[in-house]
Design a protein around this motif. Sequence first.
Motif, mmCIF file in Angstrom:
data_model
loop_
_atom_site.group_PDB
_atom_site.id
_atom_site.type_symbol
_atom_site.label_atom_id
_atom_site.label_comp_id
_atom_site.label_asym_id
_atom_site.label_seq_id
_atom_site.Cartn_x
_atom_site.Cartn_y
_atom_site.Cartn_z
ATOM 1 N N THR A 137 -96.372 8.449 -66.863
ATOM 2 C CA THR A 137 -96.034 7.311 -67.409
ATOM 3 C C THR A 137 -95.161 6.415 -66.509
ATOM 4 O OG1 THR A 137 -96.690 8.244 -69.693
ATOM 5 C CG2 THR A 137 -95.304 6.174 -69.480
ATOM 6 N N LEU A 138 -94.055 7.063 -66.133
ATOM 7 C CA LEU A 138 -93.201 6.290 -65.306
ATOM 8 C C LEU A 138 -93.664 5.823 -64.210
ATOM 9 C CD1 LEU A 138 -90.015 8.303 -66.410
ATOM 10 C CD2 LEU A 138 -90.706 5.988 -67.228
ATOM 11 N N LEU A 139 -94.611 6.869 -63.357
ATOM 12 C CA LEU A 139 -94.846 6.636 -61.959
ATOM 13 C C LEU A 139 -95.970 5.587 -61.981
ATOM 14 C CD1 LEU A 139 -94.528 10.131 -60.314
ATOM 15 C CD2 LEU A 139 -93.095 7.950 -60.149
ATOM 16 N N GLY A 140 -97.028 5.861 -62.978
ATOM 17 C CA GLY A 140 -98.322 5.032 -63.135
ATOM 18 C C GLY A 140 -97.959 3.925 -64.037
ATOM 19 N N THR A 141 -97.164 2.840 -63.622
ATOM 20 C CA THR A 141 -96.937 1.786 -64.343
ATOM 21 C C THR A 141 -98.259 1.053 -64.479
ATOM 22 O OG1 THR A 141 -96.269 0.542 -62.305
ATOM 23 C CG2 THR A 141 -94.613 1.482 -63.878
ATOM 24 N N ARG A 142 -99.245 1.041 -63.468
ATOM 25 C CA ARG A 142 -100.346 0.203 -63.523
ATOM 26 C C ARG A 142 -101.587 1.153 -64.048
ATOM 27 N NH1 ARG A 142 -100.870 -4.634 -61.253
ATOM 28 N NH2 ARG A 142 -103.117 -4.538 -60.828
ATOM 29 N N ASP A 143 -101.694 2.141 -63.573
ATOM 30 C CA ASP A 143 -102.910 3.280 -63.784
ATOM 31 C C ASP A 143 -102.550 4.527 -63.306
ATOM 32 O OD1 ASP A 143 -105.029 3.965 -65.046
ATOM 33 O OD2 ASP A 143 -106.343 2.831 -63.764
#
Length: 298
Positions: A137-143
């Motif tokens: 969730t934190l690393l994939g701000t776009r997807d």
Amino acid sequence: MAGRHTAPESLRTRLAGLAGPFAVRLRGASARPVTARPASETGAIRVAAARARRRRRRTVLATVALTASVVALAYSARSPAPPESGRAVPAAGPTTPAPAPTAAPPTVVPVTGDPVLPGDPLLGVDQQPVPPAVSLTLLGTRDWRHWGGAGADSVQRKQRGTGEIEDPGGDRLEHNAGVSGLSWTDGTPTARQEGTRTGVFQRGAGKTFTLGVAGSGDLRTVRLFVGVFSAGARLDVSLSGGGDPAVREVAMAQGDRFYQYVVHFRAPRGQRLLITWRALAVTGGQNDGVSLEAITVS
């Protein structure tokens, strides 16, 4: 002898005889107007008045001296000590408490916001250690995507992701051997997950995972979490519009190893980032090959 002795006078008669003249004088005095006191009496009164004034003056002076002493002591207690000779004493200014240290604000990339650092095509790859815990969730701000956990064909996605990640699929097997606990709070079909170590793998030399990330004209960061099971492998990263690829190789060795590759790229709309993770050789075990756990885009 009769001639020498007369009848004795009573005591009252004798006292009346003595007091008679004095009583007459007293009545006369009361009848006369008051006259000035004798000089001797006036002098005594003046001496007594002078003595009283001197006593009052001494009392006043003593009171004034005591008050002055108290004021001097109070002033000396409140006044700062004089500076040493030859040394300047700086004036004390108001002190402002230092602000408490705060953490740097996180970088937030809008899911569908304006381009970030637009420019010419760009491509770079770094390898970083795999942390013991990863928040998709934190690393994939776009997807983001995660494979495995509910069978070899199961895939978890970001619930409101941009859909930039492309996966053509293929034959896969599930594993539960990861070294990093993967978590998320915005997934679908599983909304929340805490610390799963699952993933998928392919066994045998030459087996490959192929992924793609759509270009948007701005700078993006892709994190790829992969592994090898007693095998050697190679990562090829390129832009669909051309240019030199970025290549990273993993030497063949026994045991399970996991890696995090960080890809920075920029490609115009309509072009893609192409990712290939291929097993070059295996040691000969039944399940030797390459694995795929997760990918994030920010």
